[in-house]
Design an enzyme around this catalytic site. Structure first.
Site, PDB file in Angstrom:
ATOM      1  N   SER A 119       0.813  -1.217   0.000  1.00  0.00           N
ATOM      2  CA  SER A 119       0.000   0.000   0.000  1.00  0.00           C
ATOM      3  C   SER A 119       0.845   1.265   0.000  1.00  0.00           C
ATOM      4  O   SER A 119       0.335   2.337  -0.290  1.00  0.00           O
ATOM      5  CB  SER A 119      -0.910   0.018   1.234  1.00  0.00           C
ATOM      6  OG  SER A 119      -0.138   0.013   2.423  1.00  0.00           O
ATOM      7  N   HIS A 140      -2.225  -3.248  -5.964  1.00  0.00           N
ATOM      8  CA  HIS A 140      -2.714  -2.878  -4.639  1.00  0.00           C
ATOM      9  C   HIS A 140      -4.231  -2.892  -4.564  1.00  0.00           C
ATOM     10  O   HIS A 140      -4.904  -2.038  -5.152  1.00  0.00           O
ATOM     11  CB  HIS A 140      -2.179  -1.498  -4.252  1.00  0.00           C
ATOM     12  CG  HIS A 140      -2.681  -1.024  -2.928  1.00  0.00           C
ATOM     13  ND1 HIS A 140      -3.092   0.278  -2.700  1.00  0.00           N
ATOM     14  CD2 HIS A 140      -2.873  -1.685  -1.752  1.00  0.00           C
ATOM     15  CE1 HIS A 140      -3.488   0.390  -1.450  1.00  0.00           C
ATOM     16  NE2 HIS A 140      -3.375  -0.778  -0.860  1.00  0.00           N
ATOM     17  N   GLU A 152      -5.035  -0.703  -7.737  1.00  0.00           N
ATOM     18  CA  GLU A 152      -4.001   0.143  -8.325  1.00  0.00           C
ATOM     19  C   GLU A 152      -2.943  -0.737  -8.974  1.00  0.00           C
ATOM     20  O   GLU A 152      -2.411  -1.656  -8.331  1.00  0.00           O
ATOM     21  CB  GLU A 152      -3.372   1.030  -7.251  1.00  0.00           C
ATOM     22  CG  GLU A 152      -4.338   2.059  -6.678  1.00  0.00           C
ATOM     23  CD  GLU A 152      -3.768   2.820  -5.502  1.00  0.00           C
ATOM     24  OE1 GLU A 152      -3.982   4.046  -5.434  1.00  0.00           O
ATOM     25  OE2 GLU A 152      -3.104   2.194  -4.643  1.00  0.00           O
ATOM     26  N   ASN A 190      -4.033   6.217  -1.296  1.00  0.00           N
ATOM     27  CA  ASN A 190      -3.449   6.590  -0.009  1.00  0.00           C
ATOM     28  C   ASN A 190      -2.746   7.939  -0.081  1.00  0.00           C
ATOM     29  O   ASN A 190      -2.646   8.650   0.927  1.00  0.00           O
ATOM     30  CB  ASN A 190      -2.473   5.512   0.468  1.00  0.00           C
ATOM     31  CG  ASN A 190      -3.198   4.307   1.033  1.00  0.00           C
ATOM     32  OD1 ASN A 190      -4.312   4.427   1.530  1.00  0.00           O
ATOM     33  ND2 ASN A 190      -2.584   3.149   0.947  1.00  0.00           N
TER      34      ASN A 190
END
Length: 503
Positions: A119, A140, A152, A190
């Site tokens: 992540s 991800h 992702e 994130n």
């Protein structure tokens, strides 16, 4: 190359979620975990999940049987040798992952693709452990994997293009939207999420209002699914604080990502969130027990005249219609009378700055945030000098129809304005850096974080000029570079173009 067999190394919650969607899509999945018995436990827990889905009518008996038959538990890592794709889903530690990648590469074919569900770690750094670095990528997923339909697809500096294309196709095959992103700290989701979490902490640290009010304003007023502080409690600070520090340091202390000392203190004290019963809130059996109720409304029945000033004409119409509907007499003069309550709908400023800019008596001024849904929740901000008489008048007036009202201390940009502006501005900066396409940023954040809009679409919905005004004023007042507007935002606001517009 067509992926027929996938190996999953690491059979925790995330790993088994990935295994589930792949097996349900017809992919043969090899399960390995270095922890003794963990892979068997993971498959058994997944069987229980599938059985529950069958009981609810979402899967047939044949679906469950076929999915489980595609899941094969391995005893040794060497048994993954025939996999076309290997997905690593272990602890978020660069050195441990690099060691595992060396072990995996020693047994798989030269054509197999090797990906990490990381992540926040650098895919380029992970690939340095391998001889064939071009086949290494990031893949991800988000928890819970079967429900969060986004993944992702991260290209390291030397990742081969055919690997990214294959992963994007595979993501689609297993029912997820694959979004391509460069190998930068936090990738898309994130990375963008830093704005929401760190600004919530900064607002709390400035003493603007309480934990409960911050969450209430952003949840009930701005439309986020959860407030930033209750979200910290859900994800747990032993997970989220190290990520904040990691992204901040990976970007060489970029002010936009600056963490707050409070979460480091809470982590040190073990107050990491819901799972231990105490974080920003207290919990019993996983249920929050101490969220403060709405602030008490002053008992006022006789009101002074109200004079209104707004930055945007549309806000004046909304406020005057509301005041008329509630039987409040308006002061329509160019300048307010000596005894009128002055309501100012301002952007990016605190109430004192607005009062001085408009030449008003600060004792009479109460600012209102019009960026939130006016019919769901309202935020009022008196100046430091506003008298109790006018504070109470404003509170009572805007609570007359039963809508929730939060009264906060002075802050540039209230709570919602500054938070929304930071989220939108950071997404603009990610687009400016070409980390991902504007449309992929929008879709990834909406699906990955559950926002009501993608951040760039949200900026269009609220108005790019309004977001730019908030940031420019906050930058001018605070001199804090975290609020500097992105060039992507500035150009599109000035040209009246969508934030999704590309040349």
């Amino acid at each position: 190359m067509s992926i027929q067999t996938m190996a999953l190394v690491g059979t925790g919650v995330m790993g088994m979620g990935i295994a589930q969607i792949a097996a349900q899509a017809g992919v043969n999945v090899l399960l390995f975990d270095a922890r003794d018995g963990a892979a068997h436990t993971g498959k058994e827990k997944l069987k229980q999940t599938l059985d529950k889905l069958q009981a609810k009518g979402k899967l047939t008996e044949d679906d469950v049987k076929a999915t489980l038959e595609r899941l094969v538990v391995l005893d040794k890592l060497e048994q993954i040798k025939d996999a076309d794709l290997v997905v690593e889903a272990i602890i978020e530690n660069l050195e441990i992952k690099q060691t595992l990648f060396k072990q995996i590469e020693a047994v798989i074919s030269p054509e197999a693709i090797l990906v990490s569900n990381t992540s926040s770690l650098s895919v380029t750094a992970l690939a340095t452990a391998c001889q064939h670095q071009g086949r290494v990528a990031g893949f991800h997923f988000f928890n819970p994997v079967p429900l969060m339909k986004i993944v992702e697809v991260i290209a390291g500096l030397v990742t081969d293009e055919h690997v990214i294309e294959e992963l994007l196709d595979f993501a689609k095959r297993i029912g997820h939207l694959g979004v391509r992103t460069k190998d930068t700290p936090g990738f898309i989701v994130n990375h963008t999420g830093r704005a929401y979490s760190t600004e919530g902490l900064k607002i709390l640290g400035e003493g603007v209002t309480t934990v409960s009010e911050i969450d209430r304003i952003l949840r009930d007023g701005a439309g986020f699914r959860m407030g930033p502080l209750e979200l910290f409690d859900l994800t747990a600070l032993d997970v989220s604080h190290p990520v904040m520090e990691s992204i901040y340091n990976q970007f060489y202390q970029e002010p936009r990502y600056r963490p707050h000392p409070l979460t480091r203190q809470m982590l040190t004290a073990g107050r990491v969130g819901r799972k231990v019963g105490h974080g920003f809130y207290q919990y019993v059996d996983g249920k929050k027990i101490d969220e403060a109720p709405l602030q008490s409304v002053p008992n006022i029945t006789i009101f002074d005249k109200v004079w209104v000033a707004t930055d945007l004409e549309q806000d004046a119409d909304i406020l005057k219609q509301y005041l008329n509907a509630q039987g409040i007499e308006l002061d329509s003069a160019e300048d307010p009378a000596n005894d009128s309550l002055c309501i100012v709908a301002t952007y990016g400023e605190d109430a004192t700055t607005t009062a001085l800019r408009l030449g008003l008596n600060p004792e009479h001024v109460v600012a209102i945030d019009m960026i939130t849904d006016f019919n769901r929740h309202r935020t009022l901000m008196p100046s430091l000098a506003t008298s109790r008489h006018y504070k109470d008048q404003a509170h009572a007036i805007f609570a007359k129809d039963g809508t929730g009202v939060s009264v906060i201390a002075e802050s540039v940009g209230f709570v919602a304005q500054r938070t929304l502006a930071m989220v939108i501005n950071l997404a603009c900066d990610i687009a400016q850096q070409q980390i991902a396409t504007a449309s992929d940023i929008d879709q990834a954040v909406k699906l990955g974080l559950g926002y009501p809009f993608g951040p760039l679409s949200w900026g269009d919905h609220l108005g790019a000029e309004r977001i730019l005004l908030i940031l420019e004023r906050m930058s001018a007042i605070t001199l804090d570079p975290r609020y500097r507007p992105s060039p992507w935002l500035q150009r599109r606001a000035h040209l009246n173009l969508s934030l999704l517009h590309t040349a």
